[in-house]
Design a protein around this motif. Structure first.
Motif, PDB file in Angstrom:
ATOM      1  N   GLN A  40       0.827  -1.209   0.000  1.00 37.88           N
ATOM      2  CA  GLN A  40       0.000   0.000   0.000  1.00 37.88           C
ATOM      3  C   GLN A  40       0.860   1.257   0.000  1.00 37.88           C
ATOM      4  O   GLN A  40       0.539   2.234  -0.675  1.00 37.88           O
ATOM      5  CB  GLN A  40      -0.956  -0.004   1.198  1.00 37.88           C
ATOM      6  CG  GLN A  40      -2.118  -0.944   1.042  1.00 37.88           C
ATOM      7  CD  GLN A  40      -2.996  -1.015   2.282  1.00 37.88           C
ATOM      8  OE1 GLN A  40      -2.556  -0.737   3.388  1.00 37.88           O
ATOM      9  NE2 GLN A  40      -4.244  -1.418   2.085  1.00 37.88           N
ATOM     10  N   SER A  41       1.952   1.241   0.735  1.00 35.44           N
ATOM     11  CA  SER A  41       2.831   2.415   0.748  1.00 35.44           C
ATOM     12  C   SER A  41       3.501   2.593  -0.613  1.00 35.44           C
ATOM     13  O   SER A  41       3.646   3.719  -1.099  1.00 35.44           O
ATOM     14  CB  SER A  41       3.864   2.325   1.860  1.00 35.44           C
ATOM     15  OG  SER A  41       4.835   1.356   1.566  1.00 35.44           O
ATOM     16  N   GLN A  43       2.206   1.654  -3.463  1.00 35.21           N
ATOM     17  CA  GLN A  43       1.160   2.134  -4.347  1.00 35.21           C
ATOM     18  C   GLN A  43       0.967   3.639  -4.179  1.00 35.21           C
ATOM     19  O   GLN A  43       0.831   4.366  -5.162  1.00 35.21           O
ATOM     20  CB  GLN A  43      -0.160   1.410  -4.076  1.00 35.21           C
ATOM     21  CG  GLN A  43      -1.295   1.888  -4.977  1.00 35.21           C
ATOM     22  CD  GLN A  43      -2.621   1.245  -4.635  1.00 35.21           C
ATOM     23  OE1 GLN A  43      -2.747   0.541  -3.636  1.00 35.21           O
ATOM     24  NE2 GLN A  43      -3.607   1.488  -5.461  1.00 35.21           N
ATOM     25  N   GLN A  44       0.989   4.117  -2.940  1.00 30.89           N
ATOM     26  CA  GLN A  44       0.833   5.545  -2.689  1.00 30.89           C
ATOM     27  C   GLN A  44       1.988   6.321  -3.300  1.00 30.89           C
ATOM     28  O   GLN A  44       1.794   7.386  -3.888  1.00 30.89           O
ATOM     29  CB  GLN A  44       0.735   5.812  -1.185  1.00 30.89           C
ATOM     30  CG  GLN A  44       0.448   7.254  -0.845  1.00 30.89           C
ATOM     31  CD  GLN A  44      -0.866   7.729  -1.410  1.00 30.89           C
ATOM     32  OE1 GLN A  44      -1.870   7.046  -1.332  1.00 30.89           O
ATOM     33  NE2 GLN A  44      -0.873   8.911  -1.988  1.00 30.89           N
ATOM     34  N   GLU A  47       1.402   6.485  -7.006  1.00 35.88           N
ATOM     35  CA  GLU A  47       0.336   7.430  -7.330  1.00 35.88           C
ATOM     36  C   GLU A  47       0.835   8.867  -7.220  1.00 35.88           C
ATOM     37  O   GLU A  47       0.504   9.706  -8.068  1.00 35.88           O
ATOM     38  CB  GLU A  47      -0.867   7.209  -6.417  1.00 35.88           C
ATOM     39  CG  GLU A  47      -1.641   5.948  -6.744  1.00 35.88           C
ATOM     40  CD  GLU A  47      -2.762   5.653  -5.756  1.00 35.88           C
ATOM     41  OE1 GLU A  47      -2.933   6.418  -4.771  1.00 35.88           O
ATOM     42  OE2 GLU A  47      -3.472   4.656  -5.967  1.00 35.88           O
ATOM     43  N   ASP A  48       1.650   9.148  -6.203  1.00 36.61           N
ATOM     44  CA  ASP A  48       2.223  10.487  -6.055  1.00 36.61           C
ATOM     45  C   ASP A  48       3.154  10.804  -7.227  1.00 36.61           C
ATOM     46  O   ASP A  48       3.154  11.925  -7.748  1.00 36.61           O
ATOM     47  CB  ASP A  48       2.989  10.604  -4.732  1.00 36.61           C
ATOM     48  CG  ASP A  48       2.069  10.534  -3.522  1.00 36.61           C
ATOM     49  OD1 ASP A  48       0.844  10.707  -3.689  1.00 36.61           O
ATOM     50  OD2 ASP A  48       2.582  10.271  -2.409  1.00 36.61           O
TER      51      ASP A  48
END
Length: 96
Positions: A40-41, A43-44, A47-48
Motif C-alpha cells: 500500500q505504501s 502504491q501511494q 500514485e504520487d
C-alpha cells in the motif's frame, strides 16, 4: 474405561494439531498484513509520482503552447481565460 481414555487422548491430539495450525495461520496472517502495508505504501508512492509527472506534462504542454506551438493553442487560451476569471473574482472580493 480404556475406550474413554483413548477418546480423551485422541481429542488431546486433535486439539494439539488444531492449536499448531492456528498458530501457523496466525503467523501467516501477520506476514500478509505486513506485506499489505508495504504494498500500500508503494502504491501511494507510485500514485504520487504519477501525479507529479502529470503536472510536469501539463506544465510542459502549457509552456510549449506559449512558445508559439499551434498544437496546444486552444488549451492555452482556455487556461489563460480561466486565470483571468480567477483574477476577476479576486478583484471583486477585494473591492467588496
Amino acid at each position: 474405561m480404556s475406550t474413554l481414555s483413548e477418546i480423551v487422548d485422541s481429542l488431546e491430539n486433535r486439539i494439539g494439531e488444531l492449536l499448531k495450525r492456528h498458530e501457523i495461520l496466525k503467523n501467516a496472517n501477520v506476514e500478509l498484513a505486513e506485506e499489505l502495508n508495504v504494498l500500500q505504501s508503494k502504491q501511494q508512492q507510485f500514485e504520487d509520482e504519477i501525479e507529479a509527472w502529470t503536472e510536469k506534462c501539463n506544465s510542459l504542454k502549457l509552456a510549449n503552447s506559449m512558445l508559439g506551438s499551434d498544437q496546444h493553442k486552444r488549451e492555452t487560451k482556455l487556461k489563460i481565460n480561466a486565470l483571468v476569471r480567477e483574477i476577476d473574482q479576486c478583484i471583486t472580493q477585494l473591492s467588496e
